[in-house]
Scaffold this motif. Sequence first.
Motif, PDB file in Angstrom:
ATOM      1  N   UNK A   1       0.815  -1.214   0.000  1.00  0.00           N
ATOM      2  CA  UNK A   1       0.000   0.000   0.000  1.00  0.00           C
ATOM      3  C   UNK A   1       0.850   1.266   0.000  1.00  0.00           C
ATOM      4  N   UNK A   2       2.166   1.132   0.158  1.00  0.00           N
ATOM      5  CA  UNK A   2       3.029   2.307   0.294  1.00  0.00           C
ATOM      6  C   UNK A   2       3.079   3.128  -0.986  1.00  0.00           C
ATOM      7  N   UNK A   3       3.076   4.453  -0.824  1.00  0.00           N
ATOM      8  CA  UNK A   3       3.350   5.323  -1.965  1.00  0.00           C
ATOM      9  C   UNK A   3       4.869   5.381  -2.159  1.00  0.00           C
ATOM     10  N   UNK A   4       5.312   6.126  -3.149  1.00  0.00           N
ATOM     11  CA  UNK A   4       6.749   6.163  -3.457  1.00  0.00           C
ATOM     12  C   UNK A   4       7.565   6.661  -2.281  1.00  0.00           C
ATOM     13  N   UNK A   5       7.052   7.691  -1.587  1.00  0.00           N
ATOM     14  CA  UNK A   5       7.779   8.233  -0.448  1.00  0.00           C
ATOM     15  C   UNK A   5       7.842   7.220   0.683  1.00  0.00           C
ATOM     16  N   UNK A   6       6.732   6.545   0.961  1.00  0.00           N
ATOM     17  CA  UNK A   6       6.720   5.541   2.015  1.00  0.00           C
ATOM     18  C   UNK A   6       7.670   4.397   1.720  1.00  0.00           C
ATOM     19  N   UNK A   7       7.693   3.937   0.481  1.00  0.00           N
ATOM     20  CA  UNK A   7       8.611   2.870   0.092  1.00  0.00           C
ATOM     21  C   UNK A   7      10.064   3.321   0.245  1.00  0.00           C
ATOM     22  N   UNK A   8      10.357   4.534  -0.183  1.00  0.00           N
ATOM     23  CA  UNK A   8      11.733   5.038  -0.042  1.00  0.00           C
ATOM     24  C   UNK A   8      12.135   5.112   1.418  1.00  0.00           C
TER      25      UNK A   8
END
Length: 375
Positions: free
Chosen positions: A40-47
Amino acid sequence: MPTLPDFRLETYFSAWEFTARYHLTASDAQSLPMAELLAMADDDGRRRWESLTLGYTETRGLPALREEIAATYDNVEPEDILCFAGAEEAIYLAMQVLLDPTDHAVVLTPNYQAAETLPLALAEVTGVALREDDNWALDVDAVEAAIRPNTRLVSVNFPNNPTGAVPDPDSWRRLVALCEERGITLFSDEVYRGLELDRPSLPQAADLSPTALSLNVMSKAYGLPGLRIGWIACRDRGVLDRLERAKHYTSICNSAPSEVLALIGLRARDRLLARNRGIVAANLPLFEDFFAQRPDLFAWERPQGGCVCFPRYLGADGVEAMCAELVQDVGVLLLPSSIYRSDLTATPTDRFRVGVGRTGPEEALERWGDWLDRR
């Protein structure tokens, strides 16, 4: 801090929570695997997750997390948020910060034990019971009558644990206004907010009043208790400063991985809450049918919010014996009414807590029903 009595719920869970085969009294919504949350992570969360280093974190909480928490309110800024290691740390420290021995508090019952036990260890306390005969209605007149010149705190929990009660909006706003007018801090435990099915969620206390404290956590409505991330929202930043200094003596700061995972979860909150409301909605007819088939043994009403409720047991053996024998004989765990007894008001002795937020209760209900039929 005086010696506290045993925490009845946790003592009971220590014996049964991870040994009973069927946990039919869980207070949280169904959790999900780490992989599903990370998906469910967005790009910022994944980073953030992939570059995370395991150092100390800010006492008040990851700034991005506090920003996301503030976005769940209408009138709250990130600077009005302080994160804790779950809701229990927040309750523990808030009561110590807000109450002195010369103070008086009003606490609604029934309630989560810490909401009563901690104020009682610190100050004088008056209990006000929800009206059991009126579907656990909030009695604002009774709260007002309990207020004294030295009342500093009113503590409430809605949607309520264990009853699932939610007050009508007019009564809720009247309580918030009463506390503000009298210069009393309203401590509002809102950890089940978001799981209402048949009504909108109540406005959050911190949105309605600049002096109220709203408690929330990733554990209950969001179904992520293993993260141990909770928070208090309050627009009185002087109170938050005192809470921060108190936190220096407990957890100091939160777990860095948990903060990032909570950020991912909150950014996907619409999906998480819709998922968990769907689980409750699917489960309620199962429980309704189970109890309706046994009207001589049970009286049950749907929770108005949250994922727990407090049915009545009508059997001659009594609810304590029923719960004890059920978990010992077939491994179905319920919480008997003694867990929710109060030193402040009379509380029911014939009820038990059921959780309706976990997936797949069918087998547990079948085992429970077979056990009842054999007796």
